[in-house]
Design a protein around this motif. Structure first.
Motif, PDB file in Angstrom:
ATOM      1  N   ASP A 108       0.831  -1.214   0.000  1.00 33.05           N
ATOM      2  CA  ASP A 108       0.000   0.000   0.000  1.00 33.05           C
ATOM      3  C   ASP A 108       0.864   1.260   0.000  1.00 33.05           C
TER       4      ASP A 108
ATOM      5  N   ARG B 147       2.256   1.748  -3.409  1.00 37.35           N
ATOM      6  CA  ARG B 147       1.170   2.234  -4.285  1.00 37.35           C
ATOM      7  C   ARG B 147       0.935   3.723  -4.036  1.00 37.35           C
TER       8      ARG B 147
ATOM      9  N   THR C 208       1.530   7.201  -6.509  1.00 34.16           N
ATOM     10  CA  THR C 208       0.475   8.166  -6.865  1.00 34.16           C
ATOM     11  C   THR C 208       0.626   9.484  -6.113  1.00 34.16           C
TER      12      THR C 208
END
Lengths: 572, 363
Positions: free
Chosen positions: B92, B95, B99
């Motif tokens: 996570d 990720r 972004t």
């Protein structure tokens, strides 16, 4: 990457010709001569393209001058959040108490609670306080301030119950009702709770705009500042978190504290106290409130054009005995209540508070002989006639006598823990001196150890420290805040101390309507716990405010009841 | 290798590419490979940061200590996702970084990306000043040291260089502050600008957060002067950290270049002194310096933590110190991860720059 412009820039910036001296008229060489500057300029120009929009407040251009006097306050405190539901710390509280209002507040160096946004408060039944609001209250953004906002504020605190927030202070609040736009009814869990009005003066009692704040979560600072939900004496005009904030008098405020004597305030934040000291010396800061180091305060005292205002504060420092794991404690193999008490008494006989205050804190702290600091109604000095030389000083003979009478073999080994990163840098000196004081009696062998705060709290409540350092700052200036927190069955200290008689007295004083009776009960609690010594009070902290010449509004000597309010400050 | 190439190497990649030879493809291949190398580099760096932060426990427990009950602590952990398996948190986290989401601070629930944006400009500005000071001091003094190799000026400068990067940055900062701010009173002792100027700049309709740029854009001379006066001491403090390295590197490279055949040829034609250095030896000697400067960015960011704290320069280093103090490891993790990304990207840009200047690098 092969664009001509990139290539030209790269070559020029680092070409050998960039360092050539002598005249030249060649275009390329001219640029090369400025290669280093062009690198910086290119970076700055690139940054110029990445602009962000900000809401302007029309700050004047520097040098344009302003006729309005502005007081600049410097602080090393840091803000956690501007949302009263999300903060319960000194840095956030310093702003919140200025820009938000409460139904009741204290004033003029007293601990007396008086109506602020409220017109009146009344105990309308044993478990109900009814508050009537002043008419025509509004927030700075024009929203009307009604009982709906009051109900919303208290419901919100309890609903969010943020770990950083002050909701634990509302432990006795069962519900809040708003029967009419100017009436609020607080229903409590306990009858005749005389402390609830005090709670209404704290950060837990701040009234917020229900049109601005969400009911179920903490609002971020940027949104708060943009919405202007101010109902206190000042309104925020610009806000750079923990850097610089500016304030102006809030004309919407209609509470008891009145109109500020100085309309404009700047609050500048520092990390390094020595930078703050330099700025007050050089005149970049007018007032310092929290916190300069003791050596800095000492060096500023008597400096031309600078006044150091000091006095008793309401913070205290003390040693806690874990009654389970201290020598002869209830969970040790040699458990013996009489011997355990003798050890506590002998420690109380041996510590020299005057020396700690003078040597470590340069008399900016004062000796403390009860858990309730002097200046708070009902404070006694219960330990003074009981221990040491019976006049506040230490006595090795008294300590030896009590240990001998209880049959305690000496030297007694004490595992004493302190904290290096929560109670100030002087803790190390303080506890080194305590070790020295105890060991110089020949009655104790002290193993001194320190633990960082992140582990300290967890380990102390897990009975890992037989004796340990703690400190306490009041939530509200009432003796109960120094008694129930330490000695009630559900105390924060959680050191295994429990005395049904003391519990009963605490419950009595918390609901006692007669002030004289209440003071007597408070004194009785202090006398009782002084005999059993679950904690040994050591020092009462000081308040220090530094001002430059021309700044008025700070009393020459501060009392523990003194509340620092920007509105009192004047600048000539 | 020919004398022509050595005396006058192609100044840019453009002419080489324009010839239609292999230079353009070589450059492209080189850039692509270097760019792709950023990914594993950043991945390793942020993974190390992530794991190191977990060594100290999870950020929520670290930040809140004993202030939460077990139930509250659990609720906080669930809300922040720290109760999940480490691998799941790690994925996570990656990720999020991909972004631009660096998570939220544990203590004040602010998006870390907002902290990075708010304070990043200040650190970038300080780094620019420091690089400027480093180049301004390191390059010319390195040339002087090379010119007077093993003579008194060289010995003095080398000693100075050793001192400049061996002395703790906060000590240099405090010393400069004591002399120029406290004793002489010539310069401000802390902050990025005076209070009036800070308010003026931050209340402009649009800002970059880089005070010098904002002051220049405002066209207000007093503001520009104030910002520059505040930049002097922190800029020199941090710049000296790199200037010493730069000085020694320039000196060493120049001494090496001065013994090459083409410089000897120039010398035999009667070129001497600083003219020989500046016209014939400096450029090839400075190319490796660019690469090393890229590596120095990491040192600059590390030095920024102490410099910003010493001078109340409210940038990322200052915030990093603050979040370390309150044990907000979620914030620390985000800031350090950004530092890692900056170092990796800067090194890529430096590689690009070196390749553009020196075509030999591409092969």
């Amino acid at each position: 990457m092969n664009s001509p412009s990139t290539n030209t820039f790269s070559t020029d910036a680092f070409s050998a010709d960039a360092f050539s001296a002598g005249p030249n008229g060649h275009r390329t060489r001219g640029r090369r001569g400025l290669s280093v500057l062009s690198l910086g300029a290119a970076t700055l120009l690139a940054l110029t393209a990445c602009t962000s929009e900000r809401s302007g407040t029309g700050a004047a251009a520097p040098g344009s001058g302003s006729p309005t006097k502005t007081v600049t306050i410097g602080t090393t405190d840091q803000v956690v959040s501007l949302d009263p539901a999300g903060s319960w710390d000194a840095g956030s509280g310093a702003i919140e108490t200025e820009v938000y209002a409460t139904l009741l507040s204290t004033r003029d160096g007293t601990t007396d609670v008086t109506p602020d946004l409220a017109a009146s408060i009344e105990l309308t039944s044993p478990k109900q306080y009814t508050v009537t609001l002043k008419p025509g209250l509004t927030f700075a953004n024009g929203d009307p301030l009604t009982s709906a906002d009051v109900k919303f504020s208290f419901d919100r605190q309890l609903r969010i119950a943020d770990p950083n927030g002050p909701s634990p202070l509302l432990y006795d609040l069962a519900s809040t009702a708003a029967p009419t736009p100017d009436t609020v009814v607080f229903t409590l869990k306990a009858a005749n709770d005389s402390l609830f009005p005090q709670v209404l003066t704290t950060q837990a009692g701040i009234i917020v705009d229900h049109k601005v704040f969400p009911a179920d979560k903490v609002l971020d600072d940027t949104s708060i500042v943009a919405a202007k939900p101010w109902d206190g004496q000042y309104a925020v005009t610009s806000y750079a978190k923990n850097s610089l904030a500016t304030f102006t008098a809030n004309s919407a405020y209609k509470g008891q504290l009145g109109t500020p004597k100085t309309s404009n305030i700047q609050l500048k934040y520092y990390t390094d106290a020595s930078n703050l000291k330099l700025d007050v010396q050089q005149g970049a800061v007018d007032v310092v409130y929290r916190t300069l180091s003791i050596p800095d305060l000492e060096s500023l005292t008597g400096k031309n054009g600078i006044t150091v205002h000091t006095g008793s504060g309401n913070g205290i420092r003390f040693i806690v005995f874990d009654l389970k794991t201290q020598p002869y404690g209830s969970k040790t193999p040699q458990a013996d209540p009489a011997k355990a008490l003798a050890v506590r008494e002998a420690v109380a006989d041996s510590v020299d508070r005057e020396q700690l205050a003078q040597q470590v804190y340069k008399n900016t702290y004062q000796p403390l002989y009860s858990s309730v600091p002097q200046g708070i109604a009902g404070a006694t000095e219960s330990l003074k006639p009981l221990y040491g030389d019976k006049q506040g000083g230490p006595s090795t003979a008294a300590a030896a006598r009590v240990l001998s009478a209880a049959g305690v073999k000496t030297p007694v080994t004490l595992n004493l823990e302190y904290n290096t990163d929560h109670y100030g840098s002087s803790s190390t000196d303080e506890y080194a001196l305590i070790k020295n004081q105890l060991e110089s009696t020949g009655l104790f062998k002290v193993n001194l150890q320190s633990t960082l705060w992140s582990q300290y709290g967890t380990e102390r409540v897990a009975d890992q420290f037989p004796l340990y350092q703690l400190g306490w700052y009041a939530d509200y200036l009432d003796a109960d805040d120094y008694l129930s927190s330490f000695f009630a069955a559900s105390s924060w200290v959680s050191n295994g101390y429990q005395d049904p008689a003391v519990d009963k007295l605490i419950a009595q004083e918390e609901t006692e309507a007669d002030p004289a009776k209440r003071v007597a009960e408070i004194e009785e609690i202090q006398d009782k716990v002084a005999l059993t010594l679950p904690i040994i009070p050591l020092l009462q902290g000081s308040t220090a405010i530094v001002t430059r010449g021309g700044i008025g509004g700070v009393p020459a000597t501060l009392t523990s009841a003194y509340v620092f309010r920007w509105a009192d400050l004047t600048k000539s | 290798m020919t004398t022509t190439v050595e005396l006058d190497p192609p100044p840019t990649a453009a002419p080489a590419a324009a010839t239609g030879g292999g230079g353009g493809h070589g450059l492209l291949r080189y850039l692509v490979v270097r760019f792709l190398l950023i990914i594993p580099t950043v991945l390793v760096l942020v993974s190390v940061v992530f794991l190191l932060m977990r060594v100290a426990g999870n950020p929520i427990t670290s930040a809140f200590g004993d202030r939460l009950t077990q139930a509250q602590l659990h609720a906080k952990l669930v809300q922040a996702g720290y109760e999940r398996p480490l691998l799941s948190q790690y994925l996570d986290y990656l990720r999020g970084i991909a972004t631009g989401n660096f998570g939220r601070t544990a203590t004040d629930d602010t998006p870390v990306s907002q902290v990075l944006l708010t304070y990043g400009a200040a650190t970038l500005e300080l780094a620019c000043y420091a690089l400027f000071v480093a180049v301004l001091i390191g390059v010319p003094l390195g040339m002087v040291a090379a010119r007077y190799r093993d003579r008194a000026p060289d010995v003095v400068l080398r000693l100075g260089a050793i001192l400049s990067y061996a002395t703790p940055v906060f000590f240099v900062g405090l010393l400069l502050k004591l002399v120029f701010a406290v004793w002489l009173g010539w310069l401000p002792d802390n902050g990025r600008a005076g209070i009036d100027v800070q308010l003026y700049l931050e209340n402009q309709s649009s800002t970059t957060g880089v005070y010098l740029v904002d002051a220049l854009r405002s066209g207000n001379g007093a503001a520009v002067e104030d910002v520059l006066r505040h930049a002097v001491l922190p800029g020199i403090t941090l710049g000296l950290l790199v200037a010493g390295v730069l000085l020694r590197l320039v000196r060493t490279n120049l001494i090496g270049t001065l013994s090459t055949d083409y410089v000897e040829a120039a010398r035999s034609r009667g070129v001497g002194g600083f003219r020989l250095i500046s016209r014939h030896a400096a450029r090839p000697a400075l190319i490796p310096v660019i690469t090393v400067m890229g590596l120095q960015i990491a040192g600059l960011l590390g030095g920024a933590v102490l410099t910003e704290t010493t001078f109340e320069w409210k940038g990322l280093g200052y915030e990093l110190a603050h979040y370390l103090t309150v044990r907000d490891y979620a914030a620390v993790q985000g800031i350090v991860a950004l530092f890692a990304v900056i170092v990796a990207v800067t090194n890529f840009l430096v590689d690009v720059l070196a390749a553009l200047i020196d075509p030999r690098v591409r092969y």
